[in-house]
Design a protein around this motif. Sequence first.
Motif, PDB file in Angstrom:
ATOM      1  N   GLN A 100     -17.987  42.584  75.277  1.00  0.00           N
ATOM      2  CA  GLN A 100     -18.347  41.243  75.730  1.00  0.00           C
ATOM      3  C   GLN A 100     -17.836  40.148  74.794  1.00  0.00           C
ATOM      4  OE1 GLN A 100     -22.609  41.868  75.962  1.00  0.00           O
ATOM      5  NE2 GLN A 100     -22.547  41.959  78.210  1.00  0.00           N
ATOM      6  N   LEU A 101     -17.521  40.514  73.558  1.00  0.00           N
ATOM      7  CA  LEU A 101     -17.084  39.532  72.573  1.00  0.00           C
ATOM      8  C   LEU A 101     -15.569  39.446  72.427  1.00  0.00           C
ATOM      9  CD1 LEU A 101     -19.656  40.417  69.766  1.00  0.00           C
ATOM     10  CD2 LEU A 101     -19.784  38.507  71.357  1.00  0.00           C
ATOM     11  N   LEU A 102     -14.833  40.329  73.049  1.00  0.00           N
ATOM     12  CA  LEU A 102     -13.393  40.404  72.800  1.00  0.00           C
ATOM     13  C   LEU A 102     -12.663  39.144  73.241  1.00  0.00           C
ATOM     14  CD1 LEU A 102     -12.587  44.124  73.726  1.00  0.00           C
ATOM     15  CD2 LEU A 102     -12.628  43.051  71.464  1.00  0.00           C
ATOM     16  N   ASP A 103     -13.010  38.587  74.376  1.00  0.00           N
ATOM     17  CA  ASP A 103     -12.298  37.408  74.879  1.00  0.00           C
ATOM     18  C   ASP A 103     -12.469  36.213  73.941  1.00  0.00           C
ATOM     19  OD1 ASP A 103     -10.794  35.956  76.940  1.00  0.00           O
ATOM     20  OD2 ASP A 103     -12.702  34.899  77.247  1.00  0.00           O
ATOM     21  N   CYS A 104     -13.679  35.945  73.559  1.00  0.00           N
ATOM     22  CA  CYS A 104     -13.941  34.817  72.650  1.00  0.00           C
ATOM     23  C   CYS A 104     -13.354  35.075  71.269  1.00  0.00           C
ATOM     24  CB  CYS A 104     -15.440  34.568  72.558  1.00  0.00           C
ATOM     25  SG  CYS A 104     -15.904  33.142  71.576  1.00  0.00           S
ATOM     26  N   ALA A 105     -13.422  36.313  70.785  1.00  0.00           N
ATOM     27  CA  ALA A 105     -12.895  36.634  69.464  1.00  0.00           C
ATOM     28  C   ALA A 105     -11.375  36.489  69.429  1.00  0.00           C
ATOM     29  CB  ALA A 105     -13.309  38.044  69.069  1.00  0.00           C
ATOM     30  N   ARG A 106     -10.671  36.852  70.538  1.00  0.00           N
ATOM     31  CA  ARG A 106      -9.217  36.694  70.566  1.00  0.00           C
ATOM     32  C   ARG A 106      -8.809  35.217  70.474  1.00  0.00           C
ATOM     33  NH1 ARG A 106      -9.435  41.026  74.679  1.00  0.00           N
ATOM     34  NH2 ARG A 106      -8.538  42.917  73.741  1.00  0.00           N
ATOM     35  N   ARG A 107      -9.587  34.342  71.087  1.00  0.00           N
ATOM     36  CA  ARG A 107      -9.299  32.906  70.988  1.00  0.00           C
ATOM     37  C   ARG A 107      -9.430  32.429  69.539  1.00  0.00           C
ATOM     38  NH1 ARG A 107      -9.867  29.450  75.747  1.00  0.00           N
ATOM     39  NH2 ARG A 107     -10.110  30.716  77.637  1.00  0.00           N
ATOM     40  N   LEU A 108     -10.466  32.901  68.856  1.00  0.00           N
ATOM     41  CA  LEU A 108     -10.674  32.484  67.468  1.00  0.00           C
ATOM     42  C   LEU A 108      -9.565  33.005  66.561  1.00  0.00           C
ATOM     43  CD1 LEU A 108     -14.540  33.115  67.235  1.00  0.00           C
ATOM     44  CD2 LEU A 108     -13.373  30.916  67.463  1.00  0.00           C
ATOM     45  N   ILE A 109      -9.131  34.238  66.774  1.00  0.00           N
ATOM     46  CA  ILE A 109      -8.051  34.793  65.964  1.00  0.00           C
ATOM     47  C   ILE A 109      -6.756  34.012  66.203  1.00  0.00           C
ATOM     48  CG2 ILE A 109      -6.612  36.833  65.609  1.00  0.00           C
ATOM     49  CD1 ILE A 109      -9.338  37.120  64.374  1.00  0.00           C
ATOM     50  N   ARG A 110      -6.529  33.568  67.433  1.00  0.00           N
ATOM     51  CA  ARG A 110      -5.323  32.779  67.720  1.00  0.00           C
ATOM     52  C   ARG A 110      -5.392  31.406  67.055  1.00  0.00           C
ATOM     53  NH1 ARG A 110      -4.024  29.492  72.085  1.00  0.00           N
ATOM     54  NH2 ARG A 110      -5.936  30.143  73.156  1.00  0.00           N
ATOM     55  N   PHE A 111      -6.575  30.790  67.025  1.00  0.00           N
ATOM     56  CA  PHE A 111      -6.728  29.509  66.323  1.00  0.00           C
ATOM     57  C   PHE A 111      -6.465  29.673  64.831  1.00  0.00           C
ATOM     58  CE2 PHE A 111      -9.961  28.325  69.810  1.00  0.00           C
ATOM     59  CZ  PHE A 111      -8.928  27.944  70.658  1.00  0.00           C
ATOM     60  N   HIS A 112      -6.879  30.802  64.286  1.00  0.00           N
ATOM     61  CA  HIS A 112      -6.639  31.088  62.871  1.00  0.00           C
ATOM     62  C   HIS A 112      -5.147  31.235  62.583  1.00  0.00           C
ATOM     63  CE1 HIS A 112      -7.400  33.945  59.198  1.00  0.00           C
ATOM     64  NE2 HIS A 112      -6.861  32.785  58.835  1.00  0.00           N
ATOM     65  N   ALA A 113      -4.429  31.894  63.483  1.00  0.00           N
ATOM     66  CA  ALA A 113      -2.994  32.088  63.284  1.00  0.00           C
ATOM     67  C   ALA A 113      -2.221  30.770  63.392  1.00  0.00           C
ATOM     68  CB  ALA A 113      -2.466  33.097  64.297  1.00  0.00           C
ATOM     69  N   LEU A 114      -2.701  29.834  64.224  1.00  0.00           N
ATOM     70  CA  LEU A 114      -2.019  28.549  64.408  1.00  0.00           C
ATOM     71  C   LEU A 114      -2.500  27.471  63.437  1.00  0.00           C
ATOM     72  CD1 LEU A 114      -2.007  28.400  68.326  1.00  0.00           C
ATOM     73  CD2 LEU A 114      -0.148  29.107  66.808  1.00  0.00           C
ATOM     74  N   ALA A 115      -3.522  27.744  62.642  1.00  0.00           N
ATOM     75  CA  ALA A 115      -4.110  26.720  61.764  1.00  0.00           C
ATOM     76  C   ALA A 115      -3.132  26.175  60.727  1.00  0.00           C
ATOM     77  CB  ALA A 115      -5.354  27.276  61.084  1.00  0.00           C
ATOM     78  N   PRO A 116      -2.280  27.003  60.073  1.00  0.00           N
ATOM     79  CA  PRO A 116      -1.374  26.437  59.072  1.00  0.00           C
ATOM     80  C   PRO A 116      -0.369  25.441  59.657  1.00  0.00           C
ATOM     81  CG  PRO A 116      -1.574  28.805  58.766  1.00  0.00           C
ATOM     82  CD  PRO A 116      -2.226  28.479  60.071  1.00  0.00           C
ATOM     83  N   GLU A 117      -0.005  25.559  60.921  1.00  0.00           N
ATOM     84  CA  GLU A 117       0.977  24.678  61.533  1.00  0.00           C
ATOM     85  C   GLU A 117       0.341  23.594  62.395  1.00  0.00           C
ATOM     86  OE1 GLU A 117       3.570  27.191  63.718  1.00  0.00           O
ATOM     87  OE2 GLU A 117       4.260  28.311  61.957  1.00  0.00           O
ATOM     88  N   SER A 118      -0.972  23.610  62.517  1.00  0.00           N
ATOM     89  CA  SER A 118      -1.652  22.629  63.351  1.00  0.00           C
ATOM     90  C   SER A 118      -1.692  21.269  62.676  1.00  0.00           C
ATOM     91  CB  SER A 118      -3.067  23.097  63.668  1.00  0.00           C
ATOM     92  OG  SER A 118      -3.767  22.130  64.404  1.00  0.00           O
ATOM     93  N   LYS A 119      -1.781  20.208  63.489  1.00  0.00           N
ATOM     94  CA  LYS A 119      -1.885  18.858  62.934  1.00  0.00           C
ATOM     95  C   LYS A 119      -3.298  18.557  62.415  1.00  0.00           C
ATOM     96  CE  LYS A 119       1.769  16.906  65.830  1.00  0.00           C
ATOM     97  NZ  LYS A 119       2.138  15.881  66.841  1.00  0.00           N
ATOM     98  N   GLN A 120      -4.272  19.231  62.947  1.00  0.00           N
ATOM     99  CA  GLN A 120      -5.646  19.066  62.471  1.00  0.00           C
ATOM    100  C   GLN A 120      -5.908  20.154  61.426  1.00  0.00           C
ATOM    101  OE1 GLN A 120      -5.120  19.127  66.064  1.00  0.00           O
ATOM    102  NE2 GLN A 120      -4.858  16.911  65.836  1.00  0.00           N
ATOM    103  N   LYS A 121      -5.714  19.789  60.174  1.00  0.00           N
ATOM    104  CA  LYS A 121      -5.778  20.775  59.092  1.00  0.00           C
ATOM    105  C   LYS A 121      -6.992  20.594  58.184  1.00  0.00           C
ATOM    106  CE  LYS A 121      -0.815  21.593  58.753  1.00  0.00           C
ATOM    107  NZ  LYS A 121       0.372  21.657  57.864  1.00  0.00           N
ATOM    108  N   ALA A 122      -7.985  19.830  58.595  1.00  0.00           N
ATOM    109  CA  ALA A 122      -9.153  19.606  57.736  1.00  0.00           C
ATOM    110  C   ALA A 122      -9.901  20.911  57.491  1.00  0.00           C
ATOM    111  CB  ALA A 122     -10.068  18.569  58.373  1.00  0.00           C
ATOM    112  N   VAL A 123     -10.079  21.722  58.541  1.00  0.00           N
ATOM    113  CA  VAL A 123     -10.803  22.982  58.384  1.00  0.00           C
ATOM    114  C   VAL A 123      -9.993  23.964  57.552  1.00  0.00           C
ATOM    115  CG1 VAL A 123     -11.874  24.904  59.617  1.00  0.00           C
ATOM    116  CG2 VAL A 123     -11.964  22.611  60.582  1.00  0.00           C
ATOM    117  N   TYR A 124      -8.676  23.997  57.786  1.00  0.00           N
ATOM    118  CA  TYR A 124      -7.829  24.941  57.049  1.00  0.00           C
ATOM    119  C   TYR A 124      -7.797  24.595  55.558  1.00  0.00           C
ATOM    120  CZ  TYR A 124      -3.736  27.758  55.850  1.00  0.00           C
ATOM    121  OH  TYR A 124      -2.879  28.666  55.275  1.00  0.00           O
TER     122      TYR A 124
END
Length: 462
Positions: A415-439
């Motif tokens: 039940q958690l796989l769909d939401c967890a995959r979205r979070l892992i993808r956000f983590h992979a894109l964080a270094p190149e994202s324009k919103q880098k406050a969290v990173y």
Amino acid sequence: MASKKQAGPGGAVPAQEQKNGGDAARLVRKPMATFPQQAAARGRRALADVGNLMNGRPSLVNRQKQAAAATENGRKAVDVGSKKPLIPQAAARNRRPLADVRNLIINDRAAPANRQKPLTAVNRNGKAVMLKECKVKPEVIVISPDTEKEKKAKTSGGPRFCRRVPTLFDNLRKCSRASDGVVSSPKKTDPYDIDTPDSCNELAVVEYVEDIYKFYKSTEGTCLPLSSYMSSQAEISERMRAILIDWIIEVQYRLILMPETLYLTVYIIDQYLSMESVPRKELQLVGISAMLIASKYEEIWAPLVKDLLCLCDNAFTRDQVLTKEKAILDRLHWNLTVPTMYMFIVRYLKAAMGDEKLENMAFFYSELALVQYTMLIYPPSETAAACVYAARCTLGMNPRWTDILEHHTGLTEPQLLDCARRLIRFHALAPESKQKAVYKKYSSPKLGAVALQSPDKKLLPV
């Protein structure tokens, strides 16, 4: 002129002759009645004896001491000066003051000054009886620190656990469940009680924590913001919302506000945007006012309005912020007690029984989820559970999902796989994202630099 001569002590006054103006006059006086010299001496009182007289009678203390001295061993009172026995009347007249007691001589021997006289009393037959002296030993209380052996004996009992005592609430809850028919239904046993270490902590509310989180999960669906409110907004977009939330996270980190304030601020923004259409120029004003409301609700010392205005480069006035604050509260009906994602993630991390690195990684994923508008489709409890699952996967923990977590979250791993995959993808894109406050925030060594960890490749979409 005739003159008188006073009579000498104990003698008669003789007749005297004097001449005045050549005439001789003879004055004849009768002799006065005289007393013997010894009797006159007995009737006199010494100056030191004045203090022993009370209303013309000898004092009681002196009388008792004279009686004790006279009756001891059949001795008689003796006059110190003449050493002659005195008759009772003369002895009573010539009593010595208290200061003269040490001058008494018994059997021609002076009594020592430091000798303590024995206590005497008179019985029914009139005989003097010596009283036995009772010596009372003083009670001494000795206060001394515990020795090393005693300290070890006290602390050698091993670890002590507080036994949970049934309270009135437990009895009322059993009665309530019995009346509702809950007791008859089979209840899943908890494989591990995660609240046992906090049984002595009153702030942990161990007796109510299970019911509290059941209430949170049952009511979170009634206060969720709309996941499609952007369709009703004419001037703002998902990207503009991401920029605002990224700036809010940076402000919260600079002002060192509590994490509860951050999650409540994002909830207020999304809930207000779900109800009202906001112009583009007022979007930051909504964010500032929402942070002010959340700070007043969660913080002990809320930031001042002028400090928030300074952070937004004085783009708004004080009256605009206060007016928007009142408008938001009226639109939300002053309902700020809502279950946010932070409430659930704290509970699930406790069930995961991980270290500080797992906590930082889970909060990193949760703040990445705050920035993304697409994560509004998931309830806060499911997003929090997916953050813990993604953190365990990224850190390579085995097993990825335990029975304890499944029990407390109510969610299985599929039940958690769909939401967890979205979070892992956000983590992979964080270094190149324009919103880098969290990173940048979670790349610091203070938070374990968890953002620099490589995301789990197994959960990355192909």
